[in-house]
Enzyme design. Structure first.
Site, PDB file in Angstrom:
ATOM      1  N   SER A 119     -20.702 -20.719 -74.391  1.00 38.84           N
ATOM      2  CA  SER A 119     -21.718 -21.775 -74.285  1.00 38.84           C
ATOM      3  C   SER A 119     -21.251 -23.037 -74.989  1.00 38.84           C
ATOM      4  O   SER A 119     -21.709 -24.126 -74.667  1.00 38.84           O
ATOM      5  CB  SER A 119     -23.015 -21.342 -74.973  1.00 38.84           C
ATOM      6  OG  SER A 119     -23.421 -20.104 -74.531  1.00 38.84           O
ATOM      7  N   HIS A 140     -19.366 -21.268 -66.767  1.00 36.78           N
ATOM      8  CA  HIS A 140     -20.575 -21.119 -67.590  1.00 36.78           C
ATOM      9  C   HIS A 140     -21.783 -20.799 -66.711  1.00 36.78           C
ATOM     10  O   HIS A 140     -22.366 -21.676 -66.075  1.00 36.78           O
ATOM     11  CB  HIS A 140     -20.801 -22.416 -68.385  1.00 36.78           C
ATOM     12  CG  HIS A 140     -21.926 -22.335 -69.357  1.00 36.78           C
ATOM     13  ND1 HIS A 140     -22.835 -23.339 -69.540  1.00 36.78           N
ATOM     14  CD2 HIS A 140     -22.302 -21.344 -70.212  1.00 36.78           C
ATOM     15  CE1 HIS A 140     -23.704 -22.984 -70.464  1.00 36.78           C
ATOM     16  NE2 HIS A 140     -23.403 -21.775 -70.876  1.00 36.78           N
ATOM     17  N   GLU A 152     -21.663 -24.081 -64.412  1.00 29.54           N
ATOM     18  CA  GLU A 152     -20.809 -25.203 -64.804  1.00 29.54           C
ATOM     19  C   GLU A 152     -19.366 -24.689 -64.821  1.00 29.54           C
ATOM     20  O   GLU A 152     -19.072 -23.696 -65.496  1.00 29.54           O
ATOM     21  CB  GLU A 152     -21.199 -25.710 -66.198  1.00 29.54           C
ATOM     22  CG  GLU A 152     -22.569 -26.378 -66.226  1.00 29.54           C
ATOM     23  CD  GLU A 152     -23.011 -26.809 -67.624  1.00 29.54           C
ATOM     24  OE1 GLU A 152     -23.664 -27.847 -67.744  1.00 29.54           O
ATOM     25  OE2 GLU A 152     -22.708 -26.096 -68.604  1.00 29.54           O
ATOM     26  N   ASN A 190     -26.755 -28.561 -71.515  1.00 31.57           N
ATOM     27  CA  ASN A 190     -27.229 -28.529 -72.908  1.00 31.57           C
ATOM     28  C   ASN A 190     -27.081 -29.893 -73.578  1.00 31.57           C
ATOM     29  O   ASN A 190     -27.917 -30.288 -74.386  1.00 31.57           O
ATOM     30  CB  ASN A 190     -26.487 -27.462 -73.718  1.00 31.57           C
ATOM     31  CG  ASN A 190     -27.008 -26.078 -73.383  1.00 31.57           C
ATOM     32  OD1 ASN A 190     -28.127 -25.924 -72.901  1.00 31.57           O
ATOM     33  ND2 ASN A 190     -26.194 -25.065 -73.605  1.00 31.57           N
TER      34      ASN A 190
HETATM   35  N1  LIG Z   1     -27.394 -15.433 -73.667  1.00 32.14           N
HETATM   36  C1  LIG Z   1     -27.371 -16.626 -73.105  1.00 32.14           C
HETATM   37  O1  LIG Z   1     -28.400 -17.258 -72.851  1.00 32.14           O
HETATM   38  C2  LIG Z   1     -26.040 -17.223 -72.714  1.00 32.14           C
HETATM   39  C3  LIG Z   1     -26.001 -18.185 -71.690  1.00 32.14           C
HETATM   40  C4  LIG Z   1     -24.771 -18.709 -71.301  1.00 32.14           C
HETATM   41  C5  LIG Z   1     -23.608 -18.301 -71.948  1.00 32.14           C
HETATM   42  N2  LIG Z   1     -23.688 -17.368 -72.968  1.00 32.14           N
HETATM   43  C6  LIG Z   1     -22.421 -16.951 -73.589  1.00 32.14           C
HETATM   44  O2  LIG Z   1     -22.023 -15.724 -72.995  1.00 32.14           O
HETATM   45  C7  LIG Z   1     -21.348 -14.902 -73.965  1.00 32.14           C
HETATM   46  C8  LIG Z   1     -22.074 -13.583 -74.083  1.00 32.14           C
HETATM   47  O3  LIG Z   1     -23.402 -13.797 -74.479  1.00 32.14           O
HETATM   48  P1  LIG Z   1     -24.513 -12.639 -74.359  1.00 32.14           P
HETATM   49  O4  LIG Z   1     -25.822 -13.307 -74.590  1.00 32.14           O
HETATM   50  O5  LIG Z   1     -24.283 -11.818 -73.149  1.00 32.14           O
HETATM   51  O6  LIG Z   1     -24.139 -11.765 -75.657  1.00 32.14           O
HETATM   52  P2  LIG Z   1     -24.540 -10.253 -75.956  1.00 32.14           P
HETATM   53  O7  LIG Z   1     -24.535 -10.125 -77.431  1.00 32.14           O
HETATM   54  O8  LIG Z   1     -25.762  -9.860 -75.195  1.00 32.14           O
HETATM   55  O9  LIG Z   1     -23.313  -9.418 -75.352  1.00 32.14           O
HETATM   56  C9  LIG Z   1     -22.008  -9.493 -75.835  1.00 32.14           C
HETATM   57  C10 LIG Z   1     -21.321  -8.183 -75.529  1.00 32.14           C
HETATM   58  O10 LIG Z   1     -19.931  -8.328 -75.807  1.00 32.14           O
HETATM   59  C11 LIG Z   1     -19.467  -7.119 -76.366  1.00 32.14           C
HETATM   60  N3  LIG Z   1     -18.202  -7.342 -77.058  1.00 32.14           N
HETATM   61  C12 LIG Z   1     -18.007  -7.868 -78.283  1.00 32.14           C
HETATM   62  N4  LIG Z   1     -16.678  -7.889 -78.560  1.00 32.14           N
HETATM   63  C13 LIG Z   1     -16.039  -7.389 -77.484  1.00 32.14           C
HETATM   64  C14 LIG Z   1     -14.672  -7.135 -77.155  1.00 32.14           C
HETATM   65  N5  LIG Z   1     -13.694  -7.429 -78.021  1.00 32.14           N
HETATM   66  N6  LIG Z   1     -14.386  -6.598 -75.955  1.00 32.14           N
HETATM   67  C15 LIG Z   1     -15.378  -6.306 -75.084  1.00 32.14           C
HETATM   68  N7  LIG Z   1     -16.690  -6.498 -75.337  1.00 32.14           N
HETATM   69  C16 LIG Z   1     -17.013  -7.034 -76.518  1.00 32.14           C
HETATM   70  C17 LIG Z   1     -20.617  -6.668 -77.260  1.00 32.14           C
HETATM   71  O11 LIG Z   1     -20.522  -5.292 -77.563  1.00 32.14           O
HETATM   72  C18 LIG Z   1     -21.832  -7.004 -76.397  1.00 32.14           C
HETATM   73  O12 LIG Z   1     -22.196  -5.938 -75.554  1.00 32.14           O
HETATM   74  C19 LIG Z   1     -21.315 -15.728 -75.251  1.00 32.14           C
HETATM   75  O13 LIG Z   1     -20.110 -16.431 -75.322  1.00 32.14           O
HETATM   76  C20 LIG Z   1     -22.486 -16.680 -75.075  1.00 32.14           C
HETATM   77  O14 LIG Z   1     -22.347 -17.871 -75.813  1.00 32.14           O
HETATM   78  C21 LIG Z   1     -24.871 -16.816 -73.350  1.00 32.14           C
END
Ligand SMILES: NC(=O)c1ccc[n+]([C@@H]2O[C@H](COP(=O)([O-])OP(=O)(O)OC[C@H]3O[C@@H](n4cnc5c(N)ncnc54)[C@H](O)[C@@H]3O)[C@@H](O)[C@H]2O)c1
Length: 414
Positions: A119, A140, A152, A190
């Protein structure tokens, strides 16, 4: 380049949604997380979605089974030597992403594109952990990835145009709406949303309007929910973090209002903690048409802020444009910096934020001269948050009434 096999790293909220979207398009997906139970949890969620599609007769049982079977769960890198693309959606920590990209670079075939769903982290920095920075990019997705149309596509400093084109094409194949955005803090959506949300906080702190009045005015204006409902839904701690990050990157134009930090300190984090700007006793979001109860602690906190850091107060009565103008202005800054093309701003804000009307279409209706006059009048009271972008000033001086002088607007947003 046609993507036949894709791997997704991280089976959390975003990774499971992205895997689902890929499987729906009939693309084979390797879904990797650190623990088997995390991947299984994600698979159960995807399965429930396919079951509901069968129930609604959108898919036959055989079709659903076939598409669901496209996702192969894993906790290892087995099979990564045969993928065309990896989309990394692990936790938002540069150290973790750096390690993942170093590993991917060694294991994945040389032609594979390595994408991140970050993000806010730098795509160019993530690319530096590989020996193929021309094939590293940001893709994204918005949350929930299964339903949000906008993606994006963010090339870093060294990303090749072939990589960008391949990712844009993939997004179209996934029935998404890709918008190419040059790498900048907050990317596009954002970056535009936060100055507007921040200004809503200032209005509240001043006492020019209440949270419900501001939310209602914004909904009437054409956003699906007001800023305070959105703060509560997203998480006040998450918004505070993004606000501070954007302030560090862009400076005084993004100076955060004090209220968010105070709410975080008092652990009013929004829906997830039971209270934010509104009370959420059930922990459930209220329906849009349901009256919301204000968090009873909000008024004492506002009194505290008004005593410790009094802000300037506009003599003007509250107008929704007070909070929308910073978003207009930031869009013009982004155009000025060539972060985004004029034609893509409305597409991004309509599909990424659910705006009923394009942002620049509204600017065009009001006229650039009007925008400049309004920004200048607020700038005289509030300072840097409203400093008009030089592009806007230059366009007005050049006699341009609206953005149609810069570039033809696509029919969909005219
Ligand atoms: N949640 C949102 O609204 C949103 C929106 C857009 C982008 N993002 C981005 O997407 C990414 C994920 O966000 P999320 O909300 O799904 O997080 P989340 O915490 O729900 O999920 C992350 C997952 O990654 C796993 N993980 C951690 N280290 C790892 C590794 N080395 N290998 C494999 N898996 C691993 C964790 O166990 C977890 O299941 C982040 O970079 C976040 O900034 C989030």
């Amino acid at each position: 380049m046609k993507m036949q096999r894709v791997a997704v790293i991280g089976a959390g909220a975003m990774g499971s949604g992205i895997a689902q979207v890929l499987s729906q398009a009939g693309i084979e997906v390797l879904l990797k997380d650190v623990r088997e139970e995390y991947v299984q949890k994600a698979l159960s969620a995807v399965k429930r979605m396919y079951d509901s599609r069968v129930k609604k007769e959108v898919l036959t049982e055989a079709e659903a089974e076939y598409l669901f079977g496209m996702i192969k769960p894993t906790t290892t890198y087995d099979g990564f030597d045969d993928v065309d693309l990896v989309i990394e959606a692990a936790v938002e920590q540069i150290g973790i992403k750096a390690k993942i990209f170093e590993e991917l670079d060694k294991i994945c075939p040389p032609h594979a594109i390595l994408a991140t769903n970050t993000s806010a982290l730098s795509i160019s920095e993530i690319a530096s952990y590989t020996k193929r920075p021309d094939r590293v990019i940001g893709i994204h997705f918005f949350n929930p990835a299964q339903t949000m149309k906008l993606v994006e596509v963010i090339p870093g400093l060294r990303t090749s145009s072939e990589t960008s084109t391949a990712c844009v094409e993939l997004c179209r194949e996934l029935q998404k709406i890709p918008v190419e955005v040059k790498e900048c803090p907050g990317f596009l959506v954002n970056r535009l949303l936060f100055p507007y949300m921040n200004e809503a906080l200032y209005v509240l702190q001043e006492g020019t309007a209440t949270a419900s009045e501001i939310d209602k005015a914004v909904e009437t204006f054409g956003l699906p929910m007001g800023p305070f409902a959105l703060f509560d839904m997203t998480g006040i701690d998450v918004c505070h973090h993004v606000n501070e990050f954007l302030y560090r990157q862009y400076g005084p134009r993004f100076k955060p209002a004090e209220l968010l930090a105070l709410l975080v300190e008092k652990e009013y984090l929004g829906q997830k903690s039971g209270a934010g700007f509104y009370a959420h006793a059930s922990g459930q979001p209220s329906r849009k048409d349901e009256p919301k109860d204000l968090n009873p602690q909000l008024l004492p906190l506002l009194d505290q802020i008004r005593k410790t850091s009094p802000t300037a107060r506009s003599p003007k009565p509250f107008s929704v444009y007070r909070v929308i103008l910073p978003m207009f202005n930031e869009a013009i800054y982004a155009i000025q910096e060539h972060v985004v093309e004029v034609k893509d701003v409305d597409v991004a804000m309509q599909w990424g934020c659910g705006m009923s009307k394009g942002l620049l279409s509204i600017v065009n209706e009001k006229g650039l001269q009007w925008c400049l006059n309004e920004l200048e009048s607020y700038h005289a009271i509030y300072g840097e948050r409203f400093r008009p972008s030089w592009l806007l000033t230059k366009m007005v001086k050049a006699g341009m009434r609206d953005f149609s002088y810069m570039e033809p607007m696509p029919a969909s947003v005219r």
